[in-house]
Write a protein that holds these residues in place. Structure first.
Motif, PDB file in Angstrom:
ATOM      1  N   HIS A 242      22.371   1.216  20.791  1.00 48.60           N
ATOM      2  CA  HIS A 242      22.582   1.669  19.412  1.00 48.60           C
ATOM      3  C   HIS A 242      21.687   0.816  18.518  1.00 48.60           C
ATOM      4  CE1 HIS A 242      24.443   3.368  15.950  1.00 48.60           C
ATOM      5  NE2 HIS A 242      25.102   2.283  15.597  1.00 48.60           N
ATOM      6  N   PHE A 243      20.816   1.437  17.708  1.00 50.54           N
ATOM      7  CA  PHE A 243      19.842   0.710  16.892  1.00 50.54           C
ATOM      8  C   PHE A 243      20.287   0.689  15.436  1.00 50.54           C
ATOM      9  CE2 PHE A 243      17.646   1.932  20.685  1.00 50.54           C
ATOM     10  CZ  PHE A 243      16.787   0.872  20.942  1.00 50.54           C
ATOM     11  N   ILE A 244      20.352  -0.534  14.876  1.00 47.17           N
ATOM     12  CA  ILE A 244      20.806  -0.719  13.500  1.00 47.17           C
ATOM     13  C   ILE A 244      19.727  -1.448  12.707  1.00 47.17           C
ATOM     14  CG2 ILE A 244      22.455  -1.931  12.025  1.00 47.17           C
ATOM     15  CD1 ILE A 244      24.596  -1.381  14.074  1.00 47.17           C
ATOM     16  N   GLY A 245      19.277  -0.835  11.620  1.00 49.28           N
ATOM     17  CA  GLY A 245      18.277  -1.445  10.755  1.00 49.28           C
ATOM     18  C   GLY A 245      18.907  -2.237   9.631  1.00 49.28           C
ATOM     19  N   ILE A 246      18.376  -3.417   9.366  1.00 48.97           N
ATOM     20  CA  ILE A 246      18.851  -4.263   8.266  1.00 48.97           C
ATOM     21  C   ILE A 246      17.690  -4.481   7.313  1.00 48.97           C
ATOM     22  CG2 ILE A 246      19.775  -6.525   7.619  1.00 48.97           C
ATOM     23  CD1 ILE A 246      21.143  -6.641  10.333  1.00 48.97           C
ATOM     24  N   ASN A 247      17.894  -4.088   6.069  1.00 49.11           N
ATOM     25  CA  ASN A 247      16.829  -4.174   5.072  1.00 49.11           C
ATOM     26  C   ASN A 247      16.885  -5.493   4.315  1.00 49.11           C
ATOM     27  OD1 ASN A 247      16.148  -3.640   1.935  1.00 49.11           O
ATOM     28  ND2 ASN A 247      14.702  -2.603   3.279  1.00 49.11           N
ATOM     29  N   LEU A 248      15.692  -6.074   4.078  1.00 52.19           N
ATOM     30  CA  LEU A 248      15.560  -7.349   3.372  1.00 52.19           C
ATOM     31  C   LEU A 248      14.614  -7.187   2.183  1.00 52.19           C
ATOM     32  CD1 LEU A 248      14.740  -9.398   6.588  1.00 52.19           C
ATOM     33  CD2 LEU A 248      16.983  -9.296   5.528  1.00 52.19           C
ATOM     34  N   ARG A 249      14.850  -7.933   1.133  1.00 50.42           N
ATOM     35  CA  ARG A 249      13.915  -8.057   0.005  1.00 50.42           C
ATOM     36  C   ARG A 249      13.497  -6.712  -0.587  1.00 50.42           C
ATOM     37  NH1 ARG A 249       9.104 -12.070   1.472  1.00 50.42           N
ATOM     38  NH2 ARG A 249       8.966 -10.676   3.228  1.00 50.42           N
ATOM     39  N   THR A 250      14.436  -5.825  -0.789  1.00 47.07           N
ATOM     40  CA  THR A 250      14.138  -4.529  -1.390  1.00 47.07           C
ATOM     41  C   THR A 250      15.225  -4.199  -2.405  1.00 47.07           C
ATOM     42  OG1 THR A 250      13.220  -3.822   0.739  1.00 47.07           O
ATOM     43  CG2 THR A 250      13.562  -2.114  -0.910  1.00 47.07           C
ATOM     44  N   ASP A 251      14.811  -3.691  -3.564  1.00 48.35           N
ATOM     45  CA  ASP A 251      15.782  -3.228  -4.548  1.00 48.35           C
ATOM     46  C   ASP A 251      16.702  -2.187  -3.902  1.00 48.35           C
ATOM     47  OD1 ASP A 251      16.570  -2.801  -7.539  1.00 48.35           O
ATOM     48  OD2 ASP A 251      16.142  -0.785  -6.765  1.00 48.35           O
ATOM     49  N   HIS A 252      17.989  -2.245  -4.239  1.00 46.26           N
ATOM     50  CA  HIS A 252      18.974  -1.379  -3.570  1.00 46.26           C
ATOM     51  C   HIS A 252      18.641   0.103  -3.718  1.00 46.26           C
ATOM     52  CE1 HIS A 252      22.931   0.623  -2.945  1.00 46.26           C
ATOM     53  NE2 HIS A 252      23.026  -0.274  -1.980  1.00 46.26           N
ATOM     54  N   SER A 253      18.275   0.522  -4.924  1.00 49.55           N
ATOM     55  CA  SER A 253      17.966   1.943  -5.137  1.00 49.55           C
ATOM     56  C   SER A 253      16.696   2.358  -4.389  1.00 49.55           C
ATOM     57  CB  SER A 253      17.822   2.235  -6.631  1.00 49.55           C
ATOM     58  OG  SER A 253      16.786   1.452  -7.204  1.00 49.55           O
ATOM     59  N   LYS A 254      15.705   1.446  -4.329  1.00 49.22           N
ATOM     60  CA  LYS A 254      14.480   1.742  -3.583  1.00 49.22           C
ATOM     61  C   LYS A 254      14.795   1.858  -2.100  1.00 49.22           C
ATOM     62  CE  LYS A 254       9.820   0.056  -2.565  1.00 49.22           C
ATOM     63  NZ  LYS A 254       8.800  -1.004  -2.812  1.00 49.22           N
ATOM     64  N   TRP A 255      15.659   0.976  -1.601  1.00 47.08           N
ATOM     65  CA  TRP A 255      16.059   1.039  -0.193  1.00 47.08           C
ATOM     66  C   TRP A 255      16.687   2.388   0.132  1.00 47.08           C
ATOM     67  CZ3 TRP A 255      21.506   0.679   1.254  1.00 47.08           C
ATOM     68  CH2 TRP A 255      21.694   0.776   2.636  1.00 47.08           C
ATOM     69  N   LYS A 256      17.622   2.837  -0.694  1.00 47.65           N
ATOM     70  CA  LYS A 256      18.272   4.122  -0.450  1.00 47.65           C
ATOM     71  C   LYS A 256      17.261   5.257  -0.486  1.00 47.65           C
ATOM     72  CE  LYS A 256      22.352   4.988  -2.083  1.00 47.65           C
ATOM     73  NZ  LYS A 256      23.517   5.192  -2.975  1.00 47.65           N
ATOM     74  N   GLY A 257      16.298   5.164  -1.417  1.00 49.86           N
ATOM     75  CA  GLY A 257      15.266   6.189  -1.500  1.00 49.86           C
ATOM     76  C   GLY A 257      14.425   6.241  -0.235  1.00 49.86           C
ATOM     77  N   MET A 258      14.094   5.062   0.314  1.00 49.84           N
ATOM     78  CA  MET A 258      13.291   5.014   1.543  1.00 49.84           C
ATOM     79  C   MET A 258      14.079   5.553   2.739  1.00 49.84           C
ATOM     80  SD  MET A 258      11.290   1.362   1.134  1.00 49.84           S
ATOM     81  CE  MET A 258      10.221   1.618   2.575  1.00 49.84           C
TER      82      MET A 258
END
Length: 459
Positions: free
Chosen positions: A392-408
């Motif tokens: 099971h692969f889980i991505g963890i996002n770092l150093r990104t604005d929350h709204s930009k992360w959701k958009g990506m």
């Protein structure tokens, strides 16, 4: 003519008309940033932040200082850092575009000569990397002659610049050191890169004169502590000395202990050769981080840290090193995943060690500020999902604005349930030991299997 050199010569001619011959000590450092990535600029002298200023509505900034400790400084506009050389009386302006940070940077005004020259040397060094890499296959004397030729061409340009424009002795020495130590790095690297390129089984025999420049090395030049080529040379040089020392004096070192043994040599060399505190502290830090991130055994890590603390007991980086050491101990196999807070796509708080999974799970990391890495790593995850459906692969996002992360996440059609976000980058790095962007953590049922795997290596 090299395009960067052309920019510099034009700037030097234009800027010379603006030179103020007064003896005021105040310093003005101002500039304009196109496409800013932060709302401020921070000016450093060594480790000390002298001042920070906000960008105005036109993305401009101004530092006004009563005086400075003359020499090399750095200015920081997140996430970029670059040199600026300041002397009392300077009135210096800089313009840059963050989409092409170093290449777009141009200085003008009083103090421009040394700054544009240093920038030119930095860019030339980058341009030369491919050429120098191709030269490591050469025999030692031929290699030395070619490196000397590149160095002497730059020194001649420095002499020409010094003849045409007034550069202070201290600034001249700094620029010369930039050129000389950049050249010395290539010389220190040669025996190891040559063996790799040539396929020779052992280090090539070198002429007695090959390291002749070492007689001129100053191990404790305070003015050069934060000059990148000087610091990088010291790292290469100490590693080279440690290798040579160990090869000559150490026999029958067990393979499992060689990494520890080699780095203990480097600690002892720093202790014996370097007395300038900031350089000493930074070099000790470099050895410690390099050693610890190679993931030696827990027993060896304890031995190393004990020796590190004994030789570098008052290091300003001790807290950072202790935190890294403790983090690595906590991320050993069979340890429970740490209690680290993440956020779901919907904004709900969840703990890393509470994430439910079926079978083994692979945690990988990405950032919105590195689109190339994001593209590559998501492609790799897609491949791995097909090769290893049991994971099971889980991505963890770092150093990104929350709204930009959701958009990506939405734009790239990533599964919401497989993507998580953290608002605490520093704690993530310290807790999960994220120094390699391709790092993954493999766990099963909340227990660590391998916390230092690489997503591009076989599972």
């Amino acid at each position: 003519m090299n395009k960067y050199l052309l920019y510099i010569l034009v700037g030097l001619i234009a800027g010379s008309c603006l030179r103020d011959k007064g003896d005021e000590k105040y310093v003005i450092f101002a500039g304009e940033i196109v496409n800013p990535t932060s709302d401020q600029v921070v000016l450093f002298k060594g480790e000390e932040a002298l001042d920070s200023v906000k960008l105005d509505a036109d993305n401009r900034f101004v530092f006004k200082l009563d005086s400075v400790s003359e020499g090399l400084h750095h200015f920081y506009h997140n996430p970029e850092l670059q040199y600026v050389y300041l002397e009392n009386g300077d009135s210096l302006q800089v313009r840059l575009n963050t989409s092409d940070f170093d290449e777009s940077l141009v200085f003008s005004g009083k103090g421009e000569e040394i700054n544009n020259f240093m920038l030119e040397m930095f860019l030339l060094r980058e341009e030369e990397e491919f050429l120098i890499n191709s030269m490591y296959e050469l025999e030692p004397e031929e290699f030395r002659l070619k490196i000397d030729s590149l160095k002497n061409n730059k020194l001649a340009l420095l002499e020409q610049t010094n003849t045409e424009f007034e550069i202070s002795p201290k600034a001249f020495d700094l620029a010369k050191s930039f050129i000389v130590y950049s050249s010395n790095i290539s010389m220190e690297a040669y025996p190891f890169y040559h063996r790799r390129r040539s396929g020779e089984p052992a280090i090539h025999q070198l002429p007695d004169s090959f390291y002749g420049y070492r007689n001129e090395v100053n191990y404790n030049d305070e003015d050069l502590t934060y000059l990148r080529p000087y610091y990088n040379f010291m790292k290469f040089h100490l590693g080279n000395l440690a290798y040579t020392m160990c090869k000559s004096n150490c026999e029958d070192i067990e393979k499992a202990s060689r990494h520890l043994h080699f780095n203990e040599h480097k600690l002892k060399l720093i202790d014996s050769l370097i007395t300038q505190k900031e350089l000493r502290d930074n070099l000790f830090r470099n050895v410690a981080i390099d050693y610890l991130l190679k993931h030696d055994t827990e027993e060896h890590n304890k031995i190393f840290i004990k020796d590190f603390k004994r030789l570098s007991h008052n290091n300003v980086h001790n807290e950072e090193i202790n935190t890294l050491y403790e983090g690595i101990i906590n991320m050993q196999p069979t340890k429970t995943l740490p209690d680290f807070t993440l956020y779901t796509y919907n904004g709900d708080e969840v703990k890393l060690n509470d994430l439910e999974n079926k079978g083994p799970v692979v945690f990988y990391f990405w950032s919105g500020s590195e689109p190339g890495h994001f593209k590559n790593i998501t492609k790799r995850v897609t491949e791995l999902k097909q090769e290893h459906p049991e994971y099971h692969f889980i991505g963890i996002n770092l150093r990104t604005d929350h709204s930009k992360w959701k958009g990506m996440v939405d734009t790239n059609k990533l599964e919401h349930s497989e993507q998580f976000w953290t608002n605490n980058y520093e704690k993530a790095v310290q807790t999960l030991i994220i120094y390699n962007p391709n790092k993954t953590i493999i766990a099963r049922n909340g227990v660590i299997v391998d916390a230092f795997a690489n997503i591009y290596n076989p599972f």
